[in-house]
Design a protein around this motif. Sequence first.
Motif: not given
Length: 355
Positions: A11-14, A155-161, A210-217, A347-348
């Motif tokens: 998830r995106i924490n920030a 692609t950046l977000l998918r790679t980080a996920a 994978a910790q805290g709340e945020g936008l799940g990827l 998806r998020f």
Amino acid sequence: MPADFASPAPRINAIATAVPDCDVHERYTEWAASQLDDERKAKLFRRMESRGGISHRYSVLTGGDAAMDFGSFYKRGDEPGTRARMERYAAHAPDLAMQAIAGLPSTEGITHIVIASCTGFLAPGLDQIIARRLGLSTGVERVSIGFMGCYAGVTLLRTAAHIVRSDPWARALAVSVELCSLHLQQSDNIESLLAMGQFADGAAAVIVSAQGEGLGLGKGLSLALEESDELITWTIGDSGFVMHLSGEVPGKLAEALDDASVCNAIMGDDPPVAWAVHPGGRSVLDAVERGLSLDPAALSASRSVLDTFGNMSSATVLFVLEKLAPDKPETGIALAFGPGLAMEGLRFGWVTGDA
């Protein structure tokens, strides 16, 4: 937890964004119009530019360079070469990236850095420069995504996920920085001038863990349209990187999205609540709205980003996600388009600390 999400979900924490100080949108319009010798064409260009859904665009160029005065970076008759443009990229891209990173609550515990940029090259790269400026461990893992164009933000977000899925204790810093204003070209072609008139400079930084709340990827989506490889091209020449953006793109995109199989792949079992669509131009957003039969309000965040900042290539979809995140959308999909013509999606949906 939304469907199609692994547990624990990356998830995106920030998320934080940054643009340079200099607004160049109006000055570009006059610079571009001055290249059209026919006054009727110049008037047509100004009229079409005013309908593009953009009020502001920012550039790392300053002073006379940003004003495009005689003797400046873009003086008539003497276009800057690729080397000169890359020198400006090397001088400004790290600072703009760090400006975005400074907006994050914390960069402690970073284990991985993922960079996306298609408007410049340097080595050692932005990944090493950022790690050094942040004082990160010399053993931090690094990935650089280059020259993919506007859809590289997804692609950046998918790679980080993917990194976080493989190592649930990872804390990835993902950064996109684009300096599109370094690649303007002299032209007497209205279509080319209008295409260049959409692009701007900007940077975005996110923390994915994978910790805290945020936008799940969640689940990704990729699609390359057949017989469309000439519609969007990004070519390295002697005078910088030359963008070709065909006027056929919106129509081709709407046609593709109207296909039942494509529409079903995007919508899934339940239509997303939130839409983070890369604002590649007003006509592109209109095409997505038309092709997917969306409510006009569905793309309001994308239209707002386009109006306020223009198209910042790969960083732009992250600006849209930043606008959507405070509402904690239950489900959503990010879509971006680029060379090919190709589409990348992700998806998020909001997840809590225990998801």
